[in-house]
Design an enzyme around this catalytic site. Sequence first.
Site, PDB file in Angstrom:
ATOM      1  N   HIS A 219      18.168   8.860  36.395  1.00 55.66           N
ATOM      2  CA  HIS A 219      18.183   7.717  35.365  1.00 55.66           C
ATOM      3  C   HIS A 219      19.283   7.479  36.016  1.00 55.66           C
ATOM      4  O   HIS A 219      19.604   6.264  35.914  1.00 55.66           O
ATOM      5  CB  HIS A 219      18.686   8.331  33.896  1.00 55.66           C
ATOM      6  CG  HIS A 219      17.814   8.228  33.754  1.00 55.66           C
ATOM      7  ND1 HIS A 219      17.758   7.889  31.857  1.00 55.66           N
ATOM      8  CD2 HIS A 219      16.153   8.713  33.183  1.00 55.66           C
ATOM      9  CE1 HIS A 219      16.371   8.086  31.682  1.00 55.66           C
ATOM     10  NE2 HIS A 219      15.417   8.414  32.136  1.00 55.66           N
TER      11      HIS A 219
ATOM     12  N   ASN B 238      19.117   6.340  26.818  1.00 55.93           N
ATOM     13  CA  ASN B 238      19.433   7.336  27.632  1.00 55.93           C
ATOM     14  C   ASN B 238      20.186   8.839  26.092  1.00 55.93           C
ATOM     15  O   ASN B 238      20.908   9.527  26.549  1.00 55.93           O
ATOM     16  CB  ASN B 238      21.296   6.935  28.199  1.00 55.93           C
ATOM     17  CG  ASN B 238      20.484   7.064  29.647  1.00 55.93           C
ATOM     18  OD1 ASN B 238      19.800   7.331  30.533  1.00 55.93           O
ATOM     19  ND2 ASN B 238      21.432   5.870  30.822  1.00 55.93           N
TER      20      ASN B 238
ATOM     21  N   HIS C 176       7.419  15.369  35.366  1.00 55.24           N
ATOM     22  CA  HIS C 176       7.091  15.751  34.236  1.00 55.24           C
ATOM     23  C   HIS C 176       6.169  16.826  33.718  1.00 55.24           C
ATOM     24  O   HIS C 176       5.687  17.433  32.451  1.00 55.24           O
ATOM     25  CB  HIS C 176       6.404  14.861  32.996  1.00 55.24           C
ATOM     26  CG  HIS C 176       7.125  13.453  32.671  1.00 55.24           C
ATOM     27  ND1 HIS C 176       6.609  11.504  32.883  1.00 55.24           N
ATOM     28  CD2 HIS C 176       8.560  13.450  33.277  1.00 55.24           C
ATOM     29  CE1 HIS C 176       7.696  11.863  31.943  1.00 55.24           C
ATOM     30  NE2 HIS C 176       8.049  11.793  33.249  1.00 55.24           N
TER      31      HIS C 176
HETATM   32  C1  HEM Z   1       7.942   6.748  36.096  1.00 56.66           C
HETATM   33  C2  HEM Z   1       8.687   6.515  35.453  1.00 56.66           C
HETATM   34  C3  HEM Z   1       9.369   7.330  34.089  1.00 56.66           C
HETATM   35  C4  HEM Z   1       9.522   7.536  32.666  1.00 56.66           C
HETATM   36  C5  HEM Z   1       8.908   5.753  32.575  1.00 56.66           C
HETATM   37  C6  HEM Z   1       9.838   8.003  32.187  1.00 56.66           C
HETATM   38  C7  HEM Z   1      10.042   8.447  30.770  1.00 56.66           C
HETATM   39  C8  HEM Z   1      10.141  10.062  30.699  1.00 56.66           C
HETATM   40  C9  HEM Z   1      10.315   9.846  28.573  1.00 56.66           C
HETATM   41  C10 HEM Z   1      10.094   8.863  27.398  1.00 56.66           C
HETATM   42  C11 HEM Z   1      10.785  11.314  28.992  1.00 56.66           C
HETATM   43  C12 HEM Z   1      11.401  11.821  26.819  1.00 56.66           C
HETATM   44  C13 HEM Z   1      12.618  11.573  26.603  1.00 56.66           C
HETATM   45  C14 HEM Z   1      12.489  11.974  25.327  1.00 56.66           C
HETATM   46  O1  HEM Z   1      11.819  11.527  24.606  1.00 56.66           O
HETATM   47  O2  HEM Z   1      13.839  13.038  25.023  1.00 56.66           O
HETATM   48  C15 HEM Z   1      11.096  12.344  29.810  1.00 56.66           C
HETATM   49  C16 HEM Z   1      10.659  12.626  29.906  1.00 56.66           C
HETATM   50  C17 HEM Z   1      11.171  13.362  31.002  1.00 56.66           C
HETATM   51  N1  HEM Z   1      10.844  12.922  32.936  1.00 56.66           N
HETATM   52 FE1  HEM Z   1      10.509  11.410  32.873  1.00 56.66          FE
HETATM   53  N2  HEM Z   1       9.861   9.209  32.965  1.00 56.66           N
HETATM   54  C18 HEM Z   1       9.449   8.799  34.647  1.00 56.66           C
HETATM   55  C19 HEM Z   1       9.282   9.395  35.450  1.00 56.66           C
HETATM   56  C20 HEM Z   1      10.256  10.248  35.765  1.00 56.66           C
HETATM   57  C21 HEM Z   1      10.768  10.936  36.965  1.00 56.66           C
HETATM   58  C22 HEM Z   1      10.465  10.457  38.150  1.00 56.66           C
HETATM   59  C23 HEM Z   1      11.652  12.157  36.975  1.00 56.66           C
HETATM   60  C24 HEM Z   1      12.470  13.168  37.930  1.00 56.66           C
HETATM   61  C25 HEM Z   1      11.682  13.106  38.991  1.00 56.66           C
HETATM   62  C26 HEM Z   1      11.525  12.427  35.792  1.00 56.66           C
HETATM   63  C27 HEM Z   1      12.194  13.519  34.826  1.00 56.66           C
HETATM   64  C28 HEM Z   1      11.263  13.759  33.754  1.00 56.66           C
HETATM   65  C29 HEM Z   1      11.561  15.249  32.997  1.00 56.66           C
HETATM   66  C30 HEM Z   1      12.170  16.268  33.527  1.00 56.66           C
HETATM   67  C31 HEM Z   1      11.751  15.003  31.303  1.00 56.66           C
HETATM   68  C32 HEM Z   1      12.126  15.918  30.313  1.00 56.66           C
HETATM   69  C33 HEM Z   1      13.307  16.293  30.030  1.00 56.66           C
HETATM   70  C34 HEM Z   1      13.636  16.940  28.931  1.00 56.66           C
HETATM   71  O3  HEM Z   1      13.010  18.334  28.923  1.00 56.66           O
HETATM   72  O4  HEM Z   1      14.870  16.171  28.221  1.00 56.66           O
HETATM   73  N3  HEM Z   1      10.679  11.425  34.937  1.00 56.66           N
HETATM   74  N4  HEM Z   1      10.671  10.990  31.024  1.00 56.66           N
END
Ligand code: HEM
Length: 327
Positions: free
Chosen positions: A70, A97, A195
């Site tokens: 982010h 965020n 993810h």
């Molecule tokens: C491709 C585009 C991406 C979208 C649209 C996206 C969107 C999201 C969303 C909506 C969540 C859940 C947030 C919540 O509701 O608490 C999430 C969680 C997460 N994302 Fe992504 N993400 C993307 C790419 C990435 C990338 C590039 C990374 C890191 C390399 C990443 C790492 C994570 C991680 C580790 C979580 C879990 C966070 C937690 O445990 O609180 N994401 N992402």
Amino acid sequence: MACSKLFLSCLLLQLTSLFLVPEVAHGLGLKVGFYEKACPNAEAIVKEVMAQVLSEAPGLSGPLLRMHFHDCFIRGCEGSVLLNSPTNNAEKNAIPNHSLRGFQTIDRVKTALEKACPGIVSCADILALVARDMVVATGGLSYDVETGRRDGNVSIMTEALTGLIPPTANITALKAGWAQRGLSVKDLVVLSGGHTIGTSHCSSFNNRLYNFTGKGDSDPSLDSHYIARLKLRCKPNDQTTLVEMDPGSVRTFDIKYFDLLPKRRGLLTSDSALLDDSETKAYLDLQIKTGGSTFFKDFGVSMLNMGRIGVITGTAGEVRKVCSKVN
Ligand code: HEM
């Protein structure tokens, strides 16, 4: 430069600059081991603090990996996501965020670094190093992190609101958003593999369960058994419940996330969308077939690519003393 006098030293200078230019051009001023001389223990300090943090709160591995992403996607990797605003108008105040966690952890790392080497290690670099340590701590492969980023001093809520790609994005929007930042389709599919750890709020995918086309329907591209299970956890309009992104191995960096996608169990629309492009699909198929033969290494490479977005280096920007405010 005319080299008539002091010919040899002048020539040397020109040759040196010839070698320097490409380094700056390719590496954007970043390099592995940037703090080797000024703060030799910097990376070890980050690692040590993070080991303590994870022993107290293992659930922070996901949020802290996500925080670097982010940061980089808005204004580049320059720590703007960390800034506070007296008027609640900074990036961290933007809705996408609100679900970020771990800001205090970054402060904790910064305090330890300031004690060892005041004014040397930037907050933007801390985010990059912490992200790598989260990958390793959850079982991923280590990679060398390029450092040398400086911190920016601007953070604007609306930029994060409009610039962060939403979880409802389709493959066209995803590819465009990544290309706009100089990242490839391969980087997209590889880094979506982030993810494999962490959780999501129901609100990030509830539309897929309850109101996909505005008629109270669910997303046909999501497995119906999975939908039924998710509905038990997430009620309509649920804003607080957390669901595992990669059920069963939420704290393990593995390839299960990729396994789930063709089974139509990608939690977010943006996860399922990786099935809709021949290149991303081919990558998934290969990793599934070969047990993730290249994913673990690819992830480090793509993290480096992402970590180069819009960096501030050299004497521009600053090294913040406190990550949540400009000096
Ligand atoms: C491709 C585009 C991406 C979208 C649209 C996206 C969107 C999201 C969303 C909506 C969540 C859940 C947030 C919540 O509701 O608490 C999430 C969680 C997460 N994302 Fe992504 N993400 C993307 C790419 C990435 C990338 C590039 C990374 C890191 C390399 C990443 C790492 C994570 C991680 C580790 C979580 C879990 C966070 C937690 O445990 O609180 N994401 N992402």
